[in-house]
Design an enzyme around this catalytic site. Sequence first.
Site, PDB file in Angstrom:
ATOM      1  CE1 TYR A 123      -2.019  -2.032  11.344  1.00 12.93           C
ATOM      2  CE2 TYR A 123      -1.855  -0.451  13.128  1.00 12.93           C
ATOM      3  CZ  TYR A 123      -1.597  -1.698  12.617  1.00 12.93           C
ATOM      4  OH  TYR A 123      -0.908  -2.623  13.365  1.00 12.93           O
TER       5      TYR A 123
ATOM      6  CB  CYS B   8      21.498  43.768  13.688  1.00 11.16           C
ATOM      7  SG  CYS B   8      22.654  42.487  14.255  1.00 11.16           S
TER       8      CYS B   8
ATOM      9  CE  LYS C  98      10.748   7.541   3.276  1.00 15.13           C
ATOM     10  NZ  LYS C  98      10.980   8.611   4.266  1.00 15.13           N
TER      11      LYS C  98
ATOM     12  CB  CYS D 127      19.728  40.728  16.055  1.00 18.22           C
ATOM     13  SG  CYS D 127      19.671  39.987  14.422  1.00 18.22           S
TER      14      CYS D 127
ATOM     15  CB  CYS E 194      24.087  40.064  11.743  1.00 19.98           C
ATOM     16  SG  CYS E 194      22.298  39.751  11.857  1.00 19.98           S
TER      17      CYS E 194
ATOM     18  CD  GLU F 136      -1.211  -0.757   3.592  1.00 18.79           C
ATOM     19  OE1 GLU F 136      -1.386  -0.027   4.580  1.00 18.79           O
ATOM     20  OE2 GLU F 136      -1.750  -1.865   3.437  1.00 18.79           O
TER      21      GLU F 136
ATOM     22  CE  LYS G 273       6.958   5.450   5.353  1.00 13.27           C
ATOM     23  NZ  LYS G 273       6.931   6.881   5.627  1.00 13.27           N
TER      24      LYS G 273
ATOM     25  CG  ASP H 141       5.718  13.082   3.140  1.00 20.28           C
ATOM     26  OD1 ASP H 141       5.819  12.832   4.352  1.00 20.28           O
ATOM     27  OD2 ASP H 141       6.490  13.841   2.547  1.00 20.28           O
TER      28      ASP H 141
ATOM     29  CB  CYS I 147      23.824  37.584  14.869  1.00 23.89           C
ATOM     30  SG  CYS I 147      23.564  39.303  15.352  1.00 23.89           S
TER      31      CYS I 147
END
Length: 711
Positions: A232, A415, A318, A436, A412, A111, A113, A115, A430
């Site tokens: 199930y 900032c 998978k 920030c 950064c 069956e 799978k 997501d 940072c």
Amino acid sequence: MTETERILQLRRELHEHNHRYYVLNQPTISDQDFDFLLRELQDLEAKHPELYDENSPTQRVGNDINQQFTQVEHRYPMLSLANTYSREEVQAWYEQVSKGLEGQEFEVCCEMKYDGLSISLTYENGRLVRAVTRGDGVRGDDVTQNVRTIRCIPLQLSEELSAEKMPGGYPENFEIRGEILLPWESFRRLNAEREEAGERLFANPRNAASGTLKSQNSRVVAERGLDAYLYYLLGEELPSDGHYENLMQCARWGFKMSEGMRKCRTLQEVMDCIAYWDEERKNLPVATDGVVLKVNSLRQQQHLGYTAKSPRWAIAYKFKAERVSTPLLEVTYQVGRTGAITPVANMAPVWLAGTTVKRATLNNEDFIRSFDLHIGDYVYVEKGGEIIPKIVGVETSRRSADAEPVKFATHCPECGAELVRYEGEAAHYCPNDAGCPPQIKGRIEHFIARKAMNIMTLGPETVDDYYNRGLIHNIADLYELTPQQITSGNDNRLVSAKKVVKSISDSKEVPFERVVFALGIRFVGETTARLLARHFKDMDTLASASLEELLEVDGVGEVIAESVIRYFHDETNIEILNRLREYGLQMRLSEEQTAGQKETFAGMSVVISGVFTHHSRDEYKAIIERHGGKNVGSISGKTSFVLAGENMGPSKLQKAERLGVKIVSEDEFLAMISDDNSVAEMTENTTKENEVTQSSTANFAAAPQELNLFD
């Protein structure tokens, strides 16, 4: 016909039409006719409020009532299944099953799978009574009101299909599990609407489905078009020994089942099924990432049993991630709550596994260097788990001679502060905690979270709004908010504004250990915060602790200790703490906590597993820590004992038995708290062979229906 009889008749008809439209895709009336019937039912129900039914078709539209989700323990733990990407491992599994069944013939149910977001639905007498998310596998959020808006999920099964009235009918009580998904079409429509409104886009259908199902407004859920596939069946009186046959019965009862489910009798049929869906899945209306294989017979499942980690009778194959190549246009940088800097690859848009991809995380500077990335490079992109885009390679043969290498940011982007990289850390940070903006808003979002101060009337969008309006600049400002400031004179928002202020005020009762966690000290998670709080007992002692004193706390290393010291040596943080103290937040362990601390479990590591009667898992964790013990998540040779409730996971039970770790029942544990001698005796026997009583084994033995094989 009386109006009461007409109401009941309309409900039956509309339930049937919903099933034909959303499950069977075989409508028998027009949308307009359906709307006329629904309007008639709404009008009649308005005249007869005494006939209100939460499962009426009129409740599918949801409402604007703000919900607070409660945690519900699963009757059967919702466990996961190990994955494989190898067909050779599928063959090895098939051969092991044949060997384990000693040559018996067997069938395999294949069956899809899906997501999405795992859900558990409980029915009593054919009525949906509860819908709970997977959560941590032991307990999840009760999202029943939101699930009622998903039109393919039946609210009321036909009485004529009950086991009392037909062979193979639905039992009086049962549980059915599946996956909540947002179809690709709904996902693209939703993101188009959000883009037009200037809102942040959802990254993928799974995140959108999860965010939607957790919405506090069920009307929003109803509008977004969630879908569901069930796969199930659990219960004490299942119709058949065959898993496939049980699901076919579920379809007859009115449930929407997994597409393309197939029963295979040979290994070649299994391989053919995998090969078919590896291609055909791209044409499905929802996201999938594999095929689940299960021995069909429940009796044979019982015979095969479990390894230490997973059932021998099931495996999930998978699909390998689809890979595409696209040019890297530029690298930008994002700032997280803790100041961590995340580089992001901005690429030419490319279609990958059902969505258009144009951004992917680059993790950190070391990751960029490992690929020797240059601007303009053609990079290979995959989707981890068919969802998260990631760069997995570079096509250097197509690199331009004048291509510039990617240079990691030195300052950064928000900032301008110079970035730092702490010893032993892969990320850059940072250091401008107080100035920030993303860090400030991120720390406020962390502060209000459920496991921190639990101010659930606020959310990220509200925090962003308050910050942009200048109402808050740090966590302490929350406690000065007034309803009038929040509404800005709009009386229509006054009721909700008062709820926000009350929720903030109520958070003053949150215990000290969660206050420590809520501060958002870098590297200090929930467990570390609890250990620090219980060791130092009050904020002043914690704030003045030396490096050596901090290192005495179990689980605290130099990186955490230095981060704690930096936090409490920052004048801005001290000012905020002083304000929080004035507002009445808990700055020390309560007298009850302090008086109740013992050394009963000193030096001992405890694993908690199963479902309990007298206290919740979180309460037992607190009891163990209050008695000097340490909570750990997995069983090892160093585990002192397992506190086990009903439905303890079979893999944990087998591992405990193999390592000789003692199993302690709930009642035994409660008796031990006041009996130090029993604890001492148990410590001496932790390495001896584990003895489980027959009654305990009966409680912990895993029936086939106790596993949820989807994550």
